[in-house]
Design an enzyme around this catalytic site. Structure first.
Site, PDB file in Angstrom:
ATOM      1  N   GLY A  91       0.795  -1.224   0.000  1.00 36.69           N
ATOM      2  CA  GLY A  91       0.000   0.000   0.000  1.00 36.69           C
ATOM      3  C   GLY A  91       0.822   1.265   0.000  1.00 36.69           C
ATOM      4  O   GLY A  91       0.301   2.340  -0.308  1.00 36.69           O
ATOM      5  N   ARG A  92       2.087   1.169   0.347  1.00 33.81           N
ATOM      6  CA  ARG A  92       2.991   2.328   0.261  1.00 33.81           C
ATOM      7  C   ARG A  92       4.399   1.891  -0.136  1.00 33.81           C
ATOM      8  O   ARG A  92       5.391   2.500   0.248  1.00 33.81           O
ATOM      9  CB  ARG A  92       3.020   3.104   1.570  1.00 33.81           C
ATOM     10  CG  ARG A  92       3.416   2.271   2.798  1.00 33.81           C
ATOM     11  CD  ARG A  92       3.658   3.173   3.986  1.00 33.81           C
ATOM     12  NE  ARG A  92       3.835   2.403   5.214  1.00 33.81           N
ATOM     13  CZ  ARG A  92       4.360   2.902   6.326  1.00 33.81           C
ATOM     14  NH1 ARG A  92       4.774   4.154   6.342  1.00 33.81           N
ATOM     15  NH2 ARG A  92       4.473   2.172   7.397  1.00 33.81           N
ATOM     16  N   ASP A 253       1.718 -11.516   7.035  1.00 41.38           N
ATOM     17  CA  ASP A 253       2.263 -10.739   5.912  1.00 41.38           C
ATOM     18  C   ASP A 253       3.651 -10.205   6.224  1.00 41.38           C
ATOM     19  O   ASP A 253       4.263  -9.565   5.364  1.00 41.38           O
ATOM     20  CB  ASP A 253       1.324  -9.582   5.540  1.00 41.38           C
ATOM     21  CG  ASP A 253       1.068  -8.643   6.700  1.00 41.38           C
ATOM     22  OD1 ASP A 253       0.689  -9.136   7.787  1.00 41.38           O
ATOM     23  OD2 ASP A 253       1.236  -7.421   6.548  1.00 41.38           O
ATOM     24  N   ASN A 254       4.160 -10.468   7.421  1.00 39.84           N
ATOM     25  CA  ASN A 254       5.496 -10.016   7.793  1.00 39.84           C
ATOM     26  C   ASN A 254       6.486 -11.172   7.935  1.00 39.84           C
ATOM     27  O   ASN A 254       7.573 -10.992   8.483  1.00 39.84           O
ATOM     28  CB  ASN A 254       5.451  -9.225   9.107  1.00 39.84           C
ATOM     29  CG  ASN A 254       4.878  -7.834   8.907  1.00 39.84           C
ATOM     30  OD1 ASN A 254       4.948  -7.284   7.816  1.00 39.84           O
ATOM     31  ND2 ASN A 254       4.304  -7.271   9.946  1.00 39.84           N
TER      32      ASN A 254
END
Length: 471
Positions: A91-92, A253-254
């Site tokens: 998203g970034r 997700d990490n």
């Protein structure tokens, strides 16, 4: 962009197509001030020859490097604090490039954080605070020095924006970070394909990951791939524990398929042994506390196993997951031996050393900080005189210490010549505690003084050279 003869592009993930990522455009920043350039990491991928202007063009404006198709925002889902979230994805940030590492031929990624809004939720502005960027440089460099498999900070460029943040003083300075990592294929990448009931995507991901990161696994062997990820994740977790590190946000997700930590948010290093120590202020239940990290990683691995269940049989997948506990214990013994600079003496003696080390740290409480114990007794009996005349000599007595010293002295020193490095003539080791991190940032925020940051980087590099660990 110049011709870079030593750089070998290999945009493997990009070739999977638009079902796995979205082509994106980077933000146009009003300013580009290079605050950190990792020339040592650049040498490993043939990019050390970039001029300052070319570096800014590549990692501030994100003009594609030779042989690279342009940035792509990776798609993934994930569990966040064990609640499933299908609205994730880059998203970034984005995957900017992939290339082969010089010498090893490993596939490596250049990925960003703070490079503008992309399809995932991310930050409202798509930006990264400069403070966050500074922290994302410091943590992995320290972990690398301590032998932890980690992505490496590659570039940090201040971008001249004033960001509004709810969780820190605003407006605050902005930056874009680039990190060099082995893979950004996350557990959540597989979870997304399973959520969409796309067996074909699961099969594509298995082959991609197997071929590029775990080539010893047979084609189509979901359980074999899971076993490889379990092994790598167990090793990573054990090294975190031995380093006294708390990741802070161990969501699915990490964690990635190569067992290499990345994406450093609210991380902390232990000041002293405290099993319930947390890094994130919002982790109010201690889900990702220091001593619960093995549990958290295993839980995440079970979610990966669940996604692979779409193409694999339950029994071999379960067997692969059941390998985590034994692998973690084995790697924890090896990690503690590495941190203490001694050789293995066998399973029983090695476990005794782990147990007595933790017992001494527990009894020492706040008076005996985590890192100084490993510093004082590095290389075992070869450091005995140094430790017993050092600033913590009064702490090294009693039954817990006697048991530790007996277990330590059973083990032969490993490369004791490392003690000749100048860092071992100091009274204190290099640490990365939060008060110092905040002081480094305060100098930047208040006076634009980057000297404490630069000095810290130099000391970490000396520490890395002295310890000589391999991640």
């Amino acid at each position: 962009m110049p011709v870079l003869d030593a750089c070998r592009p290999r945009p493997a993930f990009f070739q999977l197509g638009d079902e796995f990522g979205d082509a994106v455009k980077p933000a146009a920043f009003p300013q580009h001030i290079t605050r950190f350039r990792n020339n040592r990491a650049a040498m490993t991928v043939g990019l050390e020859g970039l001029t300052d202007a070319e570096w800014t063009d590549a990692f501030g404006r994100f003009t594609p490097l030779p042989g690279q198709p342009g940035p792509v925002a990776m798609r993934y889902h994930g569990h966040q604090f064990r609640s499933y979230n299908p609205d994730l994805g880059d998203g970034r940030g984005f995957l900017a490039a992939q290339m082969l590492e010089t010498g090893t031929g490993r596939l490596l990624d250049l990925a960003t954080k703070g490079s503008g809004r992309t399809p995932g939720p991310g930050a409202p502005t798509g930006g990264l605070t400069l403070k966050g960027g500074v922290r994302e440089v410091l943590a992995p460099l320290m972990l690398e020095a301590l032998g932890v498999p980690t992505s490496r900070p590659f570039s940090l460029i201040e971008t001249g924006e004033a960001l509004e943040r709810q969780d820190e003083p605003s407006p605050t300075r902005s930056a874009v970070l680039v990190r060099l990592g082995h893979s950004h294929v996350r557990f959540g990448t597989f979870q997304r394909a399973a959520y969409l009931e796309r067996r074909d995507q699961i099969e594509t991901l298995i082959e991609h990951v197997r071929a590029h990161y775990h080539p010893h696994v047979a084609e189509g062997d979901a359980a074999g791939l899971l076993a490889a990820v379990v092994e790598a994740s167990a090793r990573l977790t054990a090294r975190w524990i031995a380093a006294g590190f708390v990741h802070g946000v161990l969501n699915t997700d990490n964690l990635n398929v190569t067992g290499e930590s990345f994406d450093y948010g609210p991380w902390r290093f232990l000041p002293h042994y405290e099993p319930g120590f947390t890094a994130a202020y919002f982790d109010q239940t201690g889900l990702y506390a220091f001593a619960r990290q093995p549990e958290a990683v295993f839980w995440n691995l079970t979610q990966l196993g669940g996604a692979l269940r779409m193409v694999g049989d339950a029994e071999p997948l379960t067997d692969a997951l059941n390998g985590f506990g034994p692998a973690y214990i084995r790697h924890l013994r090896a990690a503690f031996l590495m941190r203490l600079g001694v050789k293995s003496l066998g399973e029983a003696a090695d476990q005794r050393l782990v147990d007595t080390t933790l017992a001494l740290l527990r009894e020492g409480g706040e008076a005996l900080r985590w890192e100084p114990l490993f510093f004082d007794w590095f290389a075992g009996f070869a450091s005995s005189e140094r430790a017993l005349r050092g600033p913590r000599r009064a702490l090294y007595q009693g039954e817990a210490f006697d048991a530790f010293r007996f277990a330590l002295f059973e083990h032969e020193p490993d490369r004791p010549e490392r003690l000749e490095h100048p860092v071992f003539r100091a009274d204190e080791p290099e640490e990365m505690l939060i008060d110092e991190v905040e002081a480094i940032w305060a100098a930047i925020a208040e006076r634009d003084d980057w000297t404490p940051f630069s000095d810290k980087l130099a000391r970490i590099e000396a520490w890395r050279g002295a310890l000589g660990f391999s991640a």
